[in-house]
Design an enzyme around this catalytic site. Structure first.
Site, PDB file in Angstrom:
ATOM      1  N   GLU A 248     -23.241  -8.900 -54.951  1.00 33.30           N
ATOM      2  CA  GLU A 248     -22.457  -8.032 -56.659  1.00 33.30           C
ATOM      3  C   GLU A 248     -22.884  -6.740 -56.537  1.00 33.30           C
ATOM      4  OE1 GLU A 248     -19.827  -9.765 -57.984  1.00 33.30           O
ATOM      5  OE2 GLU A 248     -20.261 -11.350 -57.140  1.00 33.30           O
ATOM      6  N   HIS A 251     -20.368  -4.878 -54.486  1.00 32.01           N
ATOM      7  CA  HIS A 251     -19.311  -4.495 -54.996  1.00 32.01           C
ATOM      8  C   HIS A 251     -19.559  -3.172 -55.847  1.00 32.01           C
ATOM      9  CE1 HIS A 251     -17.330  -7.588 -53.721  1.00 32.01           C
ATOM     10  NE2 HIS A 251     -17.763  -8.606 -54.339  1.00 32.01           N
ATOM     11  N   HIS A 257     -13.659  -7.959 -49.717  1.00 26.21           N
ATOM     12  CA  HIS A 257     -14.070  -8.405 -49.211  1.00 26.21           C
ATOM     13  C   HIS A 257     -13.682  -8.154 -47.350  1.00 26.21           C
ATOM     14  CE1 HIS A 257     -15.121 -11.625 -52.723  1.00 26.21           C
ATOM     15  NE2 HIS A 257     -16.376 -10.447 -52.045  1.00 26.21           N
TER      16      HIS A 257
END
Length: 359
Positions: A248, A251, A257
């Site tokens: 995470e 991100h 992805h």
């Protein structure tokens, strides 16, 4: 002698105005359609456009300044002159159908927030592209580390708030797990090295998102992790949860992805493994001292190397014993990265960030 009767002439426009005055007490009905939903209003002809816009605001939550009314080739807005213009003067008649356009204040604020967030992310990416990588690795064995001279970075690049879900069982234990993650030396290391900032680290309730293990909201505004088992009878292992946290954190930079994401995520996992391996060998020493809990102990890494690299045969330990220290480190790290890649494929399918929105 006959007396002349005075004659008065009344124009058509005057007769129309007189007729409108006589009918001023008769309400007119308007059918106003907003986003496919009709709203029927009954107003007196002498009512102003401002009154009409106010009624529409009560029904649709669209402020008068954002309302546009379309009818019979005409268009009106909630401008300042609407206070004095009557419905009749605006050309609105009984039974007329009107189309309304506009956005609510909440929708407008949401669009501005998205625009501001996109600008913020673009600014962050430009700043990172202009900066040279920050090297925080120390090769000495003494008590002084490069991290000790970056206290300002440790205050900025961190989790600024932790929150467990109070309505779930054992919230104190959940908060302790979140705090352990936030204070993990390897996690702090990659956050400072890559300048990651997270506003809130909290948990993800299994019953709310049973298919997810983690979620990053707005590129680090909040990270939510699945801490608990599906039955709420315990917590997932620390190693599993921290692997999802590394995913995470990636991100914060990349939303989808894609190959960029996978490259950075692999780099973070490799840096975590290298950092803890170096810490176990004494080449890292944080201000908190060497007595912190490692991601995996050396014995665990060696066992993993035997399973994943050498197939777990009885001759594995003999092979390790004859390897040089550098070769042992290389093989252990290679085995760890093989395992991490396999785990990452599983985590990617259970991540809500790349599937919902790019953050």
């Amino acid at each position: 002698m006959t007396q002349a009767i005075p004659f008065s002439y009344t124009s058509n426009s005057q007769r129309y105005e007189n007729r409108q005055e006589m009918m001023s007490d008769q309400p007119i009905s308007l059918s106003i359609s907003f986003r496919g939903k009709p709203h029927v209003l009954s107003l007196l002809p002498g009512s102003t456009l401002a009154e009409l816009h106010a009624r529409l605001e009560e029904l649709t939550e669209v402020p008068p300044s954002l309302q546009k009314l379309l009818y019979k080739g005409k268009k009106t807005t909630g401008a300042s002159d609407a206070q004095d213009t009557t419905l009749v003067q605006a050309g609105l008649k009984d039974g007329m159908k009107v189309q309304m356009l506009g956005s609510t204040s909440k929708e407008l604020d949401g669009m501005k927030a998205i625009e501001n967030e996109n600008q913020r992310r673009e600014r962050i990416m430009k700043e990172r592209a202009m900066k040279a990588p920050v090297k925080l690795r120390s090769t000495g064995s003494g008590p002084v580390s490069s991290l000790s001279s970056s206290s300002s970075a440790s205050l900025q690049y961190r989790f600024h708030d932790l929150k467990a879900l109070e309505h779930l069982p054992h919230p104190t234990s959940a908060l302790a797990l979140l705090r352990r993650l936030s204070e993990d030396p390897a996690i702090k290391h990659i956050m400072q090295k890559h300048e990651f900032t997270v506003g809130l680290l909290t948990e993800l309730a299994p019953h709310e998102h049973p298919e997810l293990l983690g979620l990053n909201e707005n590129a680090g505004q909040a990270i939510r992790l699945r801490l608990r088992t599906d039955r709420y009878d315990g917590f997932r292992t620390y190693r599993e949860v921290r692997r999802v946290l590394c995913h995470e954190l990636t991100h914060n930079v990349w939303g989808d992805h894609d190959e960029n994401f996978k490259s950075l995520n692999s780099k973070l996992n490799r840096e975590v493994a290298e950092f803890e391996k170096a810490a176990a060998e004494g080449t890292h020493n944080l201000s908190g001292g060497p007595g912190y809990d490692l991601y995996q102990s050396s014995s665990e890494l060696e066992a993993e190397e035997r399973v994943y690299t050498l197939g777990g045969t009885s001759s594995s330990s003999g092979s390790l014993a004859h390897d040089s220290p550098e070769e042992r480190r290389r093989r252990i790290l290679e085995a760890t990265m093989n395992r991490l890649r396999r785990e990452e494929e599983e985590i990617e399918h259970s991540c809500g960030t790349g599937h919902s929105t790019a953050t």
